[in-house]
Design an enzyme around this catalytic site. Structure first.
Site, PDB file in Angstrom:
ATOM      1  N   HIS A   1       0.867  -1.181   0.000  1.00 35.68           N
ATOM      2  CA  HIS A   1       0.000   0.000   0.000  1.00 35.68           C
ATOM      3  C   HIS A   1       0.900   1.227   0.000  1.00 35.68           C
ATOM      4  O   HIS A   1       1.686   1.440   0.935  1.00 35.68           O
ATOM      5  CB  HIS A   1      -0.908   0.008   1.231  1.00 35.68           C
ATOM      6  CG  HIS A   1      -2.029   0.988   1.143  1.00 35.68           C
ATOM      7  ND1 HIS A   1      -1.831   2.351   1.207  1.00 35.68           N
ATOM      8  CD2 HIS A   1      -3.373   0.807   0.993  1.00 35.68           C
ATOM      9  CE1 HIS A   1      -2.990   2.975   1.099  1.00 35.68           C
ATOM     10  NE2 HIS A   1      -3.955   2.057   0.968  1.00 35.68           N
TER      11      HIS A   1
ATOM     12  N   HIS B   1      -9.714  26.340 -48.928  1.00 35.76           N
ATOM     13  CA  HIS B   1     -10.053  25.061 -49.569  1.00 35.76           C
ATOM     14  C   HIS B   1      -8.913  24.565 -50.454  1.00 35.76           C
ATOM     15  O   HIS B   1      -9.134  23.764 -51.371  1.00 35.76           O
ATOM     16  CB  HIS B   1     -11.341  25.170 -50.403  1.00 35.76           C
ATOM     17  CG  HIS B   1     -12.507  25.694 -49.642  1.00 35.76           C
ATOM     18  ND1 HIS B   1     -13.277  24.901 -48.821  1.00 35.76           N
ATOM     19  CD2 HIS B   1     -13.017  26.945 -49.547  1.00 35.76           C
ATOM     20  CE1 HIS B   1     -14.231  25.646 -48.271  1.00 35.76           C
ATOM     21  NE2 HIS B   1     -14.084  26.886 -48.684  1.00 35.76           N
TER      22      HIS B   1
ATOM     23  N   SER C   1      17.121  11.889 -45.871  1.00 32.78           N
ATOM     24  CA  SER C   1      16.590  10.644 -46.408  1.00 32.78           C
ATOM     25  C   SER C   1      17.721   9.642 -46.526  1.00 32.78           C
ATOM     26  O   SER C   1      18.862  10.008 -46.816  1.00 32.78           O
ATOM     27  CB  SER C   1      15.953  10.884 -47.784  1.00 32.78           C
ATOM     28  OG  SER C   1      15.704   9.662 -48.444  1.00 32.78           O
TER      29      SER C   1
END
Length: 478
Positions: free
Chosen positions: A100, A186, A310
């Site tokens: 505990h 958009h 990369s």
């Protein structure tokens, strides 16, 4: 070789492994060791209160409790202040026996009290030993500990880092306030803006959330096993226990929650986590927008010497800081959302779902802090490509259809003849097709507008059609 057997232990998660340096400051606030140190702090302060009273009244709350000297109080307060590696190990050993965690803290403190005569000589501390954890349920200690821990993590670590990021974005907004840029509503060419104004919007949004988080309340309670002060009243009936509780909680620097079950209701935690998650989501919006601006070439990335973009394409400089931030913000938000949703519910007077849930507060803030660090580093490695942005604007003269038809509308209202159907006429000229400078100016010249209006429109270019964008930056960002 079993990797789990290697010493020192290998971190299971990235926050304690790969990304440790970025999140290390949170360890002092949100780790398991920090939780136990906070528990010791709360227990010690409760003991001092029971012995020495509240509000500066040197009368013990519990009759017969020894009045502690300054030296004895200092001895007690040194227990959490010196809580280090050896103490962590000792407490873990006690917990293996008690099974505990809060009871282990109680026994740990009592050990220190038993040793007090070795340090202080004659002392009344051992007589106060049974007042450690007096009338408390574990949640009395835990809720206060978590409130102090989260408060410290937010105010001392997360908020300064997040504020520095917002300030960095604001500085970039000021720097680029006048740099024109083609908008893309958009994803399509739209009314021009400036790079600074778009960054200012994000800084403004982030700062609003920071103000909410800076003003957050951190609540705590100390009222016993079911929130009734039952044990307190039976043990010491002559005390105004709610008043003692309030003075104690507020003395810790927290806001007192006056009415609870066994647990503090955790609503304040849900509020803080929701605000931090909202900050995360706004920052995620910034990361994706900046990633897109990099993709468009509006931002160029300054290469780091020796770095590889990369494994096969040597030309690449990838926007990894912003991609890393996106992922960590999403993980942080998922944890914060779960914490906020789970912690506000507890079956009847108490269940233990909050116990294991709250142990994930650290990772929730850790992933957010890591993202903030990545965005800050990523922004420092950016340069604005004003030439490319100017070329992009010059290739999209059709965006001037909006101001021209608006000027025609205003002229029509003013009684100028020949201004019929302005929107439809500009739509026919520009919708779905490219219009260069010559064609647009020819169109304006043939409208029959008043000379001052025609002159204003003939001088207009996509790069100069940015309205009040530059002013808005100054108006909204200090």
């Amino acid at each position: 070789m079993n990797l789990a057997d290697i010493t020192p232990p290998i971190a299971l998660g990235p926050l304690d492994g790969r990304y440790r340096a970025a999140v290390a400051p949170l360890v002092d606030h949100l780790s398991e060791a920090a939780l136990n140190r906070a528990r010791i702090h709360v227990e010690v302060e409760w003991l001092v209160t029971l012995c020495n009273g509240v509000d500066g009244v040197a009368t013990p709350v519990v009759p017969g409790a020894p009045a502690l000297t300054d030296e004895e109080v200092a001895y007690l307060r040194a227990i959490p202040a010196t809580f280090g590696a050896a103490e962590i190990a000792e407490l873990a050993e006690i917990e293996r026996e008690t099974v505990h965690d809060v009871k282990a803290v109680e026994y740990f403190i009592k050990r220190r009290i038993a040793r007090a005569p070795e340090v202080l000589g004659a002392t009344s501390l051992p007589a106060a030993s049974e007042l450690v954890h007096f009338a408390c349920t574990s949640e009395d200690i835990n809720n206060l500990s978590y409130a102090l821990m989260v408060q410290g993590a937010v105010r001392d670590v997360w908020l300064p880092a997040a504020t520095a990021l917002a300030d960095q974005i604001a500085a970039m907004a000021h720097e680029h306030a006048a740099v024109p840029m083609l908008s893309r509503t958009h994803g399509q060419p739209a009314t021009p803006t400036t790079m600074g104004k778009e960054l200012a919007v994000l800084a403004h949004r982030l700062r609003r959330q920071l103000r909410r988080i800076a003003g957050a309340e951190f609540l705590g309670k100390l009222n016993g096993a079911t929130g009734t002060y039952g044990a307190h009243v039976v043990a010491v009936p002559g005390v105004d226990w709610p008043a003692v509780s309030r003075a104690f909680v507020e003395g810790l620097g927290l806001t007192w929650n006056s009415l609870t079950t066994q647990i503090e209701s955790h609503d304040w935690q849900a509020e803080v986590y929701a605000d931090v998650a909202r900050f995360n989501r706004i920052l995620h919006n910034l990361a994706t927008d900046v990633w897109t601006y990099i993709s468009l070439g509006f931002f160029t990335q300054i290469p780091v010497a020796g770095a590889t973009g990369s494994s096969t394409m040597p030309h690449k400089v990838n926007p990894i800081r912003f991609e890393n931030a996106e992922a960590n913000l999403e993980i942080s938000c998922s944890l914060l959302d779960t914490l906020a949703a789970t912690l506000v519910t507890s079956r009847l007077q108490r269940d233990l779902t909050d116990s294991t849930t709250q142990r994930n507060v650290g990772p929730a803030f850790g992933h957010s802090l890591l993202a903030i660090d990545n965005v800050r580093r990523g922004l420092k490695a950016l340069a604005v490509n004003a030439d490319l942005m100017a070329a992009d604007l010059d290739a999209n003269w059709e965006v001037l259809g909006e101001p021209i038809q608006s000027a025609m509308r205003a002229a029509s209202v003013a009684g100028v003849p020949g201004m019929e159907n302005p929107y439809e006429r500009l739509k026919e000229l520009t919708r779905g097709q490219r219009v260069d400078a010559a064609r647009m100016r020819e169109f304006v010249a043939g409208l029959g507008l008043p000379d001052d209006v025609a002159e204003r429109l003939q001088a207009l270019t996509p790069a100069s059609y940015t309205g009040l964008a530059e002013r808005l930056v100054g108006d909204h960002l200090a």
